[in-house]
Motif scaffolding. Structure first.
Motif, mmCIF file in Angstrom:
data_model
loop_
_atom_site.group_PDB
_atom_site.id
_atom_site.type_symbol
_atom_site.label_atom_id
_atom_site.label_comp_id
_atom_site.label_asym_id
_atom_site.label_seq_id
_atom_site.Cartn_x
_atom_site.Cartn_y
_atom_site.Cartn_z
ATOM 1 N N GLY A 135 0.816 -1.215 0.000
ATOM 2 C CA GLY A 135 0.000 0.000 0.000
ATOM 3 C C GLY A 135 0.848 1.262 0.000
ATOM 4 N N ILE A 136 1.907 1.260 0.780
ATOM 5 C CA ILE A 136 2.810 2.418 0.812
ATOM 6 C C ILE A 136 3.470 2.613 -0.556
ATOM 7 C CG2 ILE A 136 4.973 3.289 1.785
ATOM 8 C CD1 ILE A 136 4.110 2.027 4.437
ATOM 9 N N ALA A 137 3.911 1.523 -1.171
ATOM 10 C CA ALA A 137 4.555 1.612 -2.482
ATOM 11 C C ALA A 137 3.586 2.132 -3.542
ATOM 12 C CB ALA A 137 5.105 0.247 -2.890
ATOM 13 N N LEU A 138 2.353 1.653 -3.523
ATOM 14 C CA LEU A 138 1.361 2.119 -4.496
ATOM 15 C C LEU A 138 1.016 3.591 -4.288
ATOM 16 C CD1 LEU A 138 -1.030 -0.962 -4.620
ATOM 17 C CD2 LEU A 138 0.601 -0.213 -6.383
ATOM 18 N N ALA A 139 0.889 4.009 -3.032
ATOM 19 C CA ALA A 139 0.592 5.413 -2.749
ATOM 20 C C ALA A 139 1.742 6.312 -3.192
ATOM 21 C CB ALA A 139 0.315 5.594 -1.262
ATOM 22 N N ALA A 140 2.968 5.902 -2.920
ATOM 23 C CA ALA A 140 4.131 6.697 -3.330
ATOM 24 C C ALA A 140 4.211 6.781 -4.851
ATOM 25 C CB ALA A 140 5.408 6.087 -2.764
ATOM 26 N N GLY A 141 3.916 5.681 -5.532
ATOM 27 C CA GLY A 141 3.924 5.689 -6.994
ATOM 28 C C GLY A 141 2.849 6.594 -7.564
#
Length: 52
Positions: free
Chosen positions: A32-38
């Motif tokens: 979730g953190i990776a998708l939000a940052a992307g």
């Protein structure tokens, strides 16, 4: 004993600090953190005024 294969030998997982070992097994929260940052980076790239 956990080992990670590398091109120049083996890396002993137990010899690594606890925080690094935790990163070797990502979970749903990390995804979730990776998708939000992307998504934020994509928005900033598409809209140049957003990063000013």
């Amino acid at each position: 004993m956990g080992l990670i294969a590398r091109s120049q030998g083996l890396l002993v997982v137990e010899a690594l600090p606890e925080q690094i070992v935790a990163r070797l097994e990502p979970n749903t929260f990390d995804l979730g953190i990776a998708l939000a940052a992307g998504a934020i980076a994509t928005y900033a790239k598409v809209n140049p005024d957003a990063s000013n």
